[in-house]
Motif scaffolding. Sequence first.
Motif, PDB file in Angstrom:
ATOM      1  N   TRP A 109       0.888  -1.183  -0.039  1.00 17.89           N
ATOM      2  CA  TRP A 109       0.067  -0.042  -0.127  1.00 17.89           C
ATOM      3  C   TRP A 109       0.760   1.466   0.009  1.00 17.89           C
ATOM      4  CZ3 TRP A 109      -3.300  -2.138   4.461  1.00 17.89           C
ATOM      5  CH2 TRP A 109      -4.164  -3.432   3.849  1.00 17.89           C
ATOM      6  N   ARG A 110       2.109   1.223   0.790  1.00 15.77           N
ATOM      7  CA  ARG A 110       2.905   2.548   0.615  1.00 15.77           C
ATOM      8  C   ARG A 110       3.475   2.770  -0.639  1.00 15.77           C
ATOM      9  NH1 ARG A 110       8.188   2.608   0.255  1.00 15.77           N
ATOM     10  NH2 ARG A 110       8.351   0.482   0.658  1.00 15.77           N
ATOM     11  N   ARG A 111       3.728   1.506  -1.566  1.00 17.86           N
ATOM     12  CA  ARG A 111       4.321   1.873  -2.829  1.00 17.86           C
ATOM     13  C   ARG A 111       3.130   2.653  -3.635  1.00 17.86           C
ATOM     14  NH1 ARG A 111       6.401  -3.897  -2.866  1.00 17.86           N
ATOM     15  NH2 ARG A 111       8.398  -3.555  -1.904  1.00 17.86           N
ATOM     16  N   GLY A 144       3.455  12.621  -0.558  1.00 18.25           N
ATOM     17  CA  GLY A 144       2.792  13.693   0.242  1.00 18.25           C
ATOM     18  C   GLY A 144       1.432  12.775   0.680  1.00 18.25           C
ATOM     19  N   GLY A 145       0.937  11.752   0.171  1.00 21.12           N
ATOM     20  CA  GLY A 145      -0.232  10.886   0.420  1.00 21.12           C
ATOM     21  C   GLY A 145      -0.472  10.270   1.651  1.00 21.12           C
ATOM     22  N   HIS A 146      -1.399  10.118   2.102  1.00 19.30           N
ATOM     23  CA  HIS A 146      -1.506   9.219   3.476  1.00 19.30           C
ATOM     24  C   HIS A 146      -2.384   8.168   3.206  1.00 19.30           C
ATOM     25  CE1 HIS A 146      -0.550  13.365   4.892  1.00 19.30           C
ATOM     26  NE2 HIS A 146      -0.410  12.878   6.122  1.00 19.30           N
ATOM     27  N   LEU A 147      -2.019   7.002   4.077  1.00 14.69           N
ATOM     28  CA  LEU A 147      -2.871   5.808   4.398  1.00 14.69           C
ATOM     29  C   LEU A 147      -3.683   5.718   5.281  1.00 14.69           C
ATOM     30  CD1 LEU A 147      -3.350   2.781   3.336  1.00 14.69           C
ATOM     31  CD2 LEU A 147      -1.334   2.330   4.812  1.00 14.69           C
ATOM     32  N   LEU A 148      -4.794   5.602   5.334  1.00 14.49           N
ATOM     33  CA  LEU A 148      -5.838   5.658   6.568  1.00 14.49           C
ATOM     34  C   LEU A 148      -6.145   4.230   6.642  1.00 14.49           C
ATOM     35  CD1 LEU A 148      -8.271   8.479   5.485  1.00 14.49           C
ATOM     36  CD2 LEU A 148      -6.163   8.709   6.860  1.00 14.49           C
ATOM     37  N   PHE A 203      -1.293   7.342   8.406  1.00 11.19           N
ATOM     38  CA  PHE A 203       0.118   7.241   8.281  1.00 11.19           C
ATOM     39  C   PHE A 203       0.472   7.873   6.925  1.00 11.19           C
ATOM     40  CE2 PHE A 203      -1.715   3.296  10.143  1.00 11.19           C
ATOM     41  CZ  PHE A 203      -0.786   3.275  11.269  1.00 11.19           C
ATOM     42  N   ALA A 204       1.614   8.605   6.954  1.00 10.08           N
ATOM     43  CA  ALA A 204       2.413   9.237   5.752  1.00 10.08           C
ATOM     44  C   ALA A 204       3.458   8.475   5.080  1.00 10.08           C
ATOM     45  CB  ALA A 204       2.606  10.472   6.288  1.00 10.08           C
TER      46      ALA A 204
END
Length: 123
Positions: A24-26, A31-35, A110-111
């Motif tokens: 998901w990080r990839r 500058g995006g975020h994972l919720l 998470f950033a």
Amino acid sequence: MLTLPRAGANSLDPHGLTHAMTGWRRLLRPGGHLLAALTAQGPEPGTVGHRSTVIAAARAAGLLYHQHIPLLLVPLPERDPRTDPNPAAEPDRRLRHGRHLPAFRDLLAFAGTTSTTEEATRG
């Protein structure tokens, strides 16, 4: 919509979760975020909580823990029930079969750690 991988009925698999978070990080833009919305209740006594496991897996995947946001599941009361002069007048709607109803869920933000410059040199 993504689902956190589960090892069993009551525990998260840290290795599977780290692997999923890495993927998901990839997908994050610079500058995006994972919720991640957690549906599990708090930890049982003597165990590690789901929130701690998710945060540790995200960090291992190269994400930075940014923020915890409680998502309310029930409307807030119009007044603080502790200040009610006649508390017996209204039934306690927060209990079902003697147990408290869930009032919130955890939303973790998470950033990504990749900056725009790093992303441009990789791509």
